[in-house]
Design a protein around this motif. Sequence first.
Motif, PDB file in Angstrom:
ATOM      1  N   ASN A 159      42.827  36.741  36.080  1.00  0.00           N
ATOM      2  CA  ASN A 159      43.644  35.927  36.966  1.00  0.00           C
ATOM      3  C   ASN A 159      43.246  34.458  36.881  1.00  0.00           C
ATOM      4  N   LEU A 160      44.164  33.593  37.263  1.00  0.00           N
ATOM      5  CA  LEU A 160      43.895  32.161  37.366  1.00  0.00           C
ATOM      6  C   LEU A 160      44.059  31.739  38.818  1.00  0.00           C
ATOM      7  N   VAL A 161      43.017  31.087  39.358  1.00  0.00           N
ATOM      8  CA  VAL A 161      43.055  30.563  40.719  1.00  0.00           C
ATOM      9  C   VAL A 161      42.764  29.073  40.671  1.00  0.00           C
ATOM     10  N   ASP A 162      43.683  28.268  41.160  1.00  0.00           N
ATOM     11  CA  ASP A 162      43.498  26.817  41.190  1.00  0.00           C
ATOM     12  C   ASP A 162      43.769  26.320  42.607  1.00  0.00           C
ATOM     13  N   ARG A 163      42.712  26.004  43.287  1.00  0.00           N
ATOM     14  CA  ARG A 163      42.691  25.445  44.638  1.00  0.00           C
ATOM     15  C   ARG A 163      42.889  26.514  45.712  1.00  0.00           C
ATOM     16  N   SER A 164      41.775  26.908  46.301  1.00  0.00           N
ATOM     17  CA  SER A 164      41.748  27.810  47.452  1.00  0.00           C
ATOM     18  C   SER A 164      40.411  27.636  48.151  1.00  0.00           C
ATOM     19  N   ALA A 165      40.289  28.191  49.360  1.00  0.00           N
ATOM     20  CA  ALA A 165      39.028  28.078  50.089  1.00  0.00           C
ATOM     21  C   ALA A 165      37.963  29.016  49.527  1.00  0.00           C
ATOM     22  N   VAL A 166      38.367  30.168  49.006  1.00  0.00           N
ATOM     23  CA  VAL A 166      37.516  31.093  48.257  1.00  0.00           C
ATOM     24  C   VAL A 166      38.357  31.621  47.108  1.00  0.00           C
ATOM     25  N   GLY A 167      37.757  31.727  45.934  1.00  0.00           N
ATOM     26  CA  GLY A 167      38.518  32.235  44.797  1.00  0.00           C
ATOM     27  C   GLY A 167      38.754  33.730  44.886  1.00  0.00           C
ATOM     28  N   ILE A 168      37.657  34.506  44.826  1.00  0.00           N
ATOM     29  CA  ILE A 168      37.731  35.967  44.867  1.00  0.00           C
ATOM     30  C   ILE A 168      36.668  36.470  45.835  1.00  0.00           C
ATOM     31  N   SER A 169      37.048  37.418  46.696  1.00  0.00           N
ATOM     32  CA  SER A 169      36.091  38.011  47.628  1.00  0.00           C
ATOM     33  C   SER A 169      36.242  39.521  47.616  1.00  0.00           C
ATOM     34  N   VAL A 170      35.120  40.216  47.360  1.00  0.00           N
ATOM     35  CA  VAL A 170      35.048  41.677  47.410  1.00  0.00           C
ATOM     36  C   VAL A 170      33.999  41.997  48.459  1.00  0.00           C
ATOM     37  N   THR A 171      34.403  42.408  49.634  1.00  0.00           N
ATOM     38  CA  THR A 171      33.506  42.316  50.781  1.00  0.00           C
ATOM     39  C   THR A 171      33.624  43.523  51.714  1.00  0.00           C
ATOM     40  N   ASN A 172      32.900  43.430  52.818  1.00  0.00           N
ATOM     41  CA  ASN A 172      32.857  44.444  53.874  1.00  0.00           C
ATOM     42  C   ASN A 172      32.186  45.745  53.437  1.00  0.00           C
ATOM     43  N   PHE A 173      31.045  45.601  52.739  1.00  0.00           N
ATOM     44  CA  PHE A 173      30.215  46.759  52.434  1.00  0.00           C
ATOM     45  C   PHE A 173      29.820  47.489  53.723  1.00  0.00           C
ATOM     46  N   ASN A 174      29.670  46.746  54.789  1.00  0.00           N
ATOM     47  CA  ASN A 174      29.343  47.353  56.083  1.00  0.00           C
ATOM     48  C   ASN A 174      30.436  48.274  56.602  1.00  0.00           C
ATOM     49  N   GLU A 175      31.675  48.125  56.084  1.00  0.00           N
ATOM     50  CA  GLU A 175      32.793  48.981  56.465  1.00  0.00           C
ATOM     51  C   GLU A 175      33.133  49.997  55.376  1.00  0.00           C
ATOM     52  N   GLY A 176      32.304  50.054  54.329  1.00  0.00           N
ATOM     53  CA  GLY A 176      32.553  50.984  53.233  1.00  0.00           C
ATOM     54  C   GLY A 176      33.194  50.366  52.017  1.00  0.00           C
ATOM     55  N   GLY A 177      33.391  49.042  51.991  1.00  0.00           N
ATOM     56  CA  GLY A 177      33.993  48.375  50.841  1.00  0.00           C
ATOM     57  C   GLY A 177      33.019  48.296  49.675  1.00  0.00           C
ATOM     58  N   ARG A 178      33.378  48.890  48.543  1.00  0.00           N
ATOM     59  CA  ARG A 178      32.444  48.957  47.408  1.00  0.00           C
ATOM     60  C   ARG A 178      33.194  49.259  46.110  1.00  0.00           C
ATOM     61  N   LEU A 179      32.504  49.033  45.005  1.00  0.00           N
ATOM     62  CA  LEU A 179      32.929  49.451  43.667  1.00  0.00           C
ATOM     63  C   LEU A 179      34.027  48.540  43.108  1.00  0.00           C
ATOM     64  N   ALA A 180      33.610  47.552  42.305  1.00  0.00           N
ATOM     65  CA  ALA A 180      34.588  46.589  41.791  1.00  0.00           C
ATOM     66  C   ALA A 180      34.188  46.057  40.427  1.00  0.00           C
ATOM     67  N   VAL A 181      35.190  45.674  39.658  1.00  0.00           N
ATOM     68  CA  VAL A 181      35.022  44.905  38.425  1.00  0.00           C
ATOM     69  C   VAL A 181      35.749  43.585  38.625  1.00  0.00           C
ATOM     70  N   VAL A 182      35.013  42.477  38.463  1.00  0.00           N
ATOM     71  CA  VAL A 182      35.584  41.132  38.556  1.00  0.00           C
ATOM     72  C   VAL A 182      35.320  40.469  37.213  1.00  0.00           C
ATOM     73  N   GLN A 183      36.346  40.351  36.395  1.00  0.00           N
ATOM     74  CA  GLN A 183      36.118  40.013  34.992  1.00  0.00           C
ATOM     75  C   GLN A 183      37.199  39.079  34.458  1.00  0.00           C
ATOM     76  N   GLY A 184      36.758  38.085  33.695  1.00  0.00           N
ATOM     77  CA  GLY A 184      37.676  37.255  32.922  1.00  0.00           C
ATOM     78  C   GLY A 184      38.579  36.353  33.726  1.00  0.00           C
ATOM     79  N   ASN A 185      38.194  36.005  34.943  1.00  0.00           N
ATOM     80  CA  ASN A 185      39.022  35.138  35.786  1.00  0.00           C
ATOM     81  C   ASN A 185      38.642  33.672  35.612  1.00  0.00           C
ATOM     82  N   LEU A 186      39.608  32.792  35.789  1.00  0.00           N
ATOM     83  CA  LEU A 186      39.389  31.352  35.784  1.00  0.00           C
ATOM     84  C   LEU A 186      39.623  30.836  37.197  1.00  0.00           C
TER      85      LEU A 186
END
Length: 447
Positions: free
Chosen positions: A299-326
């Motif tokens: 993916n391409l992200v140009d101008r945001s407060a956060v680019g990519i967020s994979v979060t909330n492990f405390n709620e069970g959020g897990r298991l991700a691949v974040v690859q090849g992004n600009l």
Amino acid sequence: MQIGRRQVVLAGVGLGLAAMAGPRLLAARESEPQAFSTYGIVPAGGELDQTATLQVAADAAAQSGTPLFLPAGIYSTNRLDLKSGTHIHGVPGRTILRYRGGGTLLSLKGASNVRLAGLVLEDGGNALDKDGALLAAHDAKQLEIADCRVLGSGENGITLRQVSGRVRDCEFANIRKGALFSEDATGLQIAHNHLHDCGDNGILVWRSDAGEDGTIVTGNRVERIEAKSDGTGQNGNGINVYRAGSVQVSGNRISDCAFTAIRANAASNCQMIGNSCARLGEVALYADFAFQGAVIANNLVDRSAVGISVTNFNEGGRLAVVQGNLIRNIFIRKDVDSRGIGIAVEADSVVSGNVIEAVPTFGILLGWSPYLRDVNVTDNVIRNAHIGIAVSVDPAAGTALITDNLIVGSKDGAIRGLSGPTPVGPDLARESAEAYRNLAVYANVVR
């Protein structure tokens, strides 16, 4: 070239067969139904209520199998109930169905094989039901909506519940709430639509309970999405996936959203691939709360407060691949507690091959206090971040491997440990990380 006797004879036979078949073919064509029929309907300029005649024509089209064709013009109508097999076609951009009342403009319940093409669905200023829509379908199979325009709804644009089929090549504009809402889809594709100037959300793919959904959202253009109903992220999204598993979101252009380009909330096995995102008010690409499995790639992200967020492990959020992004041109927005981060992950994730540039806080943030487990960060390029990579060193935090990254122009260290929000210790790209039992840091290049 000489023409032989054989060619002359065959040509004569062919002409004879054609002469014999001609009347039969003509008679067959005359006995076949026409491709379309108006069923006597003509536009009345929006002044007369045409509900009754439109309903009769739609029912006749469903029964006969001959599609209803509506010539260019304005048709003012209350709710029309569409039966299985209804096909209605218009002149794209010029056949206008204008809502007069009745809770919704077009309604489908338990119908199959309905096709709508070339229609403009327009709110005539009469109040829709609360959370209603110009088109509402429930328990519909093989619904196709193509080359239509959905304009000016005081509530939602299209609402689909338990629907299979396709919504393609349509325009949604000036919708007060959500442009296109799907819940509990049974095989849906949303492709090549243009959604713009909406009050709360663009495309929403939800399930009433968490489970596999499989909707494909591809090739859409989504822009200028506000958050008029306020909230902290449930509104202001270009594409919102909630509790819907195995949804594919690819090749979309999303810009100028109050919050997020693509938000997958409690949505397992979501893929966000090859999207172009610009000018987002909060997190551009977001996988959060109780999910397992996310692929965020190319993916391409140009101008945001956060680019990519994979979060909330405390709620069970897990298991991700974040690859090849600009990711570039990240900013701080304090009013929604967004910290100006390129990529943030917490648990059971690989972050590799990304390019991150111009970030006011952390290029990559790994974990938060105790919420970190088994993260591998390799082969990324990080340029001009305040801190290149920040990683939690809380005593309860899990393991992180940080290797083979190129970090350039970091103002407060290339790789730093974090205790809560506070950087601690030396630059781990230049000095040993042996003091932190949860970290393996080596072979990074710093300039």
